[in-house]
Design an enzyme around this catalytic site. Structure first.
Site, mmCIF file in Angstrom:
data_model
loop_
_atom_site.group_PDB
_atom_site.id
_atom_site.type_symbol
_atom_site.label_atom_id
_atom_site.label_comp_id
_atom_site.label_asym_id
_atom_site.label_seq_id
_atom_site.Cartn_x
_atom_site.Cartn_y
_atom_site.Cartn_z
ATOM 1 N N GLN A 1 -1.897 2.256 10.116
ATOM 2 C CA GLN A 1 -0.611 2.319 9.405
ATOM 3 C C GLN A 1 0.448 3.039 10.232
ATOM 4 O OE1 GLN A 1 -3.584 3.010 8.050
ATOM 5 N NE2 GLN A 1 -3.681 2.547 5.877
ATOM 6 N N ARG B 1 0.861 -1.181 0.000
ATOM 7 C CA ARG B 1 0.000 0.000 0.000
ATOM 8 C C ARG B 1 0.894 1.226 0.000
ATOM 9 N NH1 ARG B 1 2.382 1.833 3.812
ATOM 10 N NH2 ARG B 1 0.840 3.489 3.865
ATOM 11 N N GLY B 2 0.239 2.392 -0.074
ATOM 12 C CA GLY B 2 1.008 3.636 -0.214
ATOM 13 C C GLY B 2 1.033 3.990 -1.696
ATOM 14 N N ALA B 3 0.657 5.238 -2.016
ATOM 15 C CA ALA B 3 0.441 5.614 -3.418
ATOM 16 C C ALA B 3 1.634 5.322 -4.336
ATOM 17 C CB ALA B 3 0.037 7.087 -3.490
ATOM 18 N N ARG C 1 -7.431 0.241 -6.391
ATOM 19 C CA ARG C 1 -7.610 1.294 -5.381
ATOM 20 C C ARG C 1 -7.799 2.612 -6.140
ATOM 21 N NH1 ARG C 1 -4.264 1.272 -0.071
ATOM 22 N NH2 ARG C 1 -6.198 2.304 0.544
ATOM 23 N N ASN D 1 -5.582 12.517 1.073
ATOM 24 C CA ASN D 1 -4.615 11.668 1.800
ATOM 25 C C ASN D 1 -5.397 10.853 2.818
ATOM 26 O OD1 ASN D 1 -1.874 10.819 2.313
ATOM 27 N ND2 ASN D 1 -2.023 11.886 4.268
ATOM 28 N N LYS D 2 -4.707 10.015 3.538
ATOM 29 C CA LYS D 2 -5.339 9.121 4.500
ATOM 30 C C LYS D 2 -6.349 9.851 5.365
ATOM 31 C CE LYS D 2 -5.048 5.613 4.768
ATOM 32 N NZ LYS D 2 -6.056 4.751 4.088
ATOM 33 N N ASP E 1 -2.244 11.027 -1.674
ATOM 34 C CA ASP E 1 -2.625 10.008 -2.659
ATOM 35 C C ASP E 1 -3.028 10.630 -3.982
ATOM 36 O OD1 ASP E 1 -2.886 8.537 0.026
ATOM 37 O OD2 ASP E 1 -2.970 6.964 -1.503
HETATM 38 O O1 MRU Z 1 -4.428 3.306 2.479
HETATM 39 P P1 MRU Z 1 -2.938 3.481 2.370
HETATM 40 O O2 MRU Z 1 -2.171 2.889 3.511
HETATM 41 O O3 MRU Z 1 -2.413 3.047 1.017
HETATM 42 O O4 MRU Z 1 -2.737 5.069 2.460
HETATM 43 C C1 MRU Z 1 -1.451 5.617 2.317
HETATM 44 C C2 MRU Z 1 -1.451 7.083 2.523
HETATM 45 O O5 MRU Z 1 -2.471 7.680 2.723
HETATM 46 C C3 MRU Z 1 -0.157 7.795 2.356
HETATM 47 O O6 MRU Z 1 -0.175 8.951 3.117
HETATM 48 C C4 MRU Z 1 -0.030 8.152 0.893
HETATM 49 O O7 MRU Z 1 -0.071 7.051 0.037
HETATM 50 C C5 MRU Z 1 1.017 9.081 0.509
HETATM 51 S S1 MRU Z 1 2.703 8.848 0.773
HETATM 52 C C6 MRU Z 1 3.141 7.276 0.616
#
Ligand code: MRU
Length: 466
Positions: free
Chosen positions: A288, A132-134, A175, A339-340, A329
């Site tokens: 996370q 995970r993570g963009a 996603r 973002n999250k 994201d």
């Molecule tokens: O749902 P996730 O864990 O994929 O969310 C990740 C985030 O929100 C991060 O802040 C984002 O991807 C940006 S930096 C890696």
């Protein structure tokens, strides 16, 4: 460095592998000590990184052996190989036609890999947040799509076309909020179209798609290092005490492939000798922050304290937060940032208390096609993530749940957006466009990345993976 932009198909899960000790401390210490040097010298040096990453992965995952036919080797190029960063691209590696993902669902308790052999399996891993993570999901999706083309070198053109298009759609839809995913898949698909979707030459198609996936990873590695340098420059520098940085979710190497966005800046600052302390939001409901950010910072030796998300306001009101750094994201053309979930309330609180609030995002996360935040699709995830924690129910059975995974922070609450081209400030639309164009021009004038793979026969799975 100065600031140049100074205005102001569902696939079955492969069997889980047994837990192994991967030498996590050594791994992260190595990574952490290299990040600083990397931030300073990263440009143009990722060929060396490819080799170092493969070697580090092999020796950590199979400490008994020496490196055996690393899947990726590099064609030496005198001007690029000597002085670059080294390190382990943490959330994934590729070996002998399999992508091994660190299974982020199982951290911090187990550091194990999850093998994927096709784009369908990669799509499943992205949906289930094994990775995970963009930025990381974009890179892994590109590699997964290239792997499917690799398996179809000898297929008939129409069969190949149907499979590759199906895989691309499944990946993009895995996603919806993180734009890096669509961006990376579209880049790899553009190379397929360039060769000819109905071309008989399956080798040319597979090679072109793989080259693009490698390039995406190469560029991300470089860009995240550049971003860390710019981010280091905007951190407050309080006298005789640490700079206290509050962050949300996980934005480190696990989420980005190398370095990190907000956490890359934190780690670069720490290893540049700056006195930093990180407030880590636990990041309900998927945790996370608690599971991944606290773990990464511990491995890297960065001082940090875990907080319930709801405690951020209290700390800000008590004067205990100097700056907020978060990832993104998707950043819309006007600077509105998805973002999250939980990021938006942090921005509101930061504004209330006069605390700088920075979004840290490469231009691959900027979506100039989304005019503002209302155009960004917000992923809603399953109720179990809220109702349960690791299979233990924490709410009455049958309770109705909303589980938006992201929220949108309006541009007006953002102090600056740290990109690989500099820190963009309001009015964001002009700065984001310039940063995106500048990044594209820089890459257009950079010598192409060329990875040379070892013959398949020389590549054996490591003990941990085999
Ligand atoms: O749902 P996730 O864990 O994929 O969310 C990740 C985030 O929100 C991060 O802040 C984002 O991807 C940006 S930096 C890696």
């Amino acid at each position: 460095m100065t600031d140049p932009l100074d205005h102001d198909t569902s696939a079955p899960a492969p069997p889980a592998k047994p837990a192994v000790d991967l030498g996590r401390r050594r791994f992260f210490r190595t990574f952490a000590s290299e990040v600083v040097q990397a931030a300073a010298t990263v440009a143009g040096a990722a060929q060396a990184l490819q080799q170092a990453s493969a070697e580090a992965a092999s020796s950590l995952l199979d400490p008994e052996s020496t490196v055996r036919g690393a899947a990726v080797s590099v064609e030496p190029k005198a001007d690029l190989v000597s002085s670059g960063p080294a390190g382990f691209r943490t959330p994934f590696r590729e070996d002998g036609g399999t992508i091994f993902l660190i299974d982020q669902r199982r951290l911090p308790d187990d550091l194990v890999e999850y093998p994927c052999k096709s784009a369908g399996e990669v799509g499943f891993a992205i949906r289930e947040m094994i990775v995970r993570g963009a930025p990381a999901i974009g890179q892994v999706a590109a590699l997964g799509l290239a792997l499917s083309a690799e398996h179809m070198r000898d297929s008939r053109p129409y069969a190949r076309k149907a499979t590759i298009h199906g895989a691309a759609n499944a990946l993009i839809n895995a996603r919806p909020t993180a734009v890096n995913l669509r961006w990376a898949v579209e880049r790899v698909m553009a190379r397929y179209v360039e060769v000819g979707e109905l071309s008989e030459d399956g080798d040319a198609i597979a090679d072109a798609m793989r080259a693009e996936a490698d390039t995406i990873i190469f560029e991300a590695t470089t860009d995240h290092g550049r971003m860390a340098t710019f981010g280091n420059a905007i951190l407050p520098d309080p006298a005789e005490r640490p700079v206290r940085i509050l962050t949300h979710c996980n934005t480190g190497p696990l989420a980005c492939g190398q370095y990190g966005t907000a956490l890359g800046i934190v780690q670069a600052a720490h290893h540049a000798g700056r006195d930093v302390h990180v407030w880590v939001d636990e990041t309900r409901p998927y945790l996370q922050g608690a599971r991944l950010t606290a773990w990464e910072l511990a491995q890297a030796g960065v001082p940090h304290t875990l907080l319930p998300d709801v405690a951020a306001g209290h700390l800000m009101a008590s004067g205990e937060v100097d700056v907020v750094l978060v990832g993104a994201d998707r950043v819309a053309a006007n600077g509105d940032t998805a973002n999250k979930v939980g990021t938006y309330p942090l921005a509101v609180l930061a504004a209330r208390h006069g605390i700088p609030f920075y979004v840290c995002a490469p231009t691959s996360t900027v979506d100039l096609g989304s005019a503002d935040g209302s155009a960004i699709p917000i992923e809603e995830r399953k109720a179990d993530e809220v109702l349960e924690f690791r299979g233990v129910r924490i709410a009455p059975p049958g309770t109705a749940v909303r589980n938006p995974a992201f929220d949108v922070t309006p541009a007006e609450l953002i102090t600056g957006i740290v990109t690989e081209e500099g820190v963009v400030k309001a009015p964001f639309e002009t700065g984001l466009r310039e940063a995106s164009e500048q990044a594209a021009a820089r890459w257009a004038s950079t010598p192409a990345f060329r990875a040379v793979r070892a013959p398949a026969a020389e590549t054996e799975p490591t003990a941990a993976n085999g």
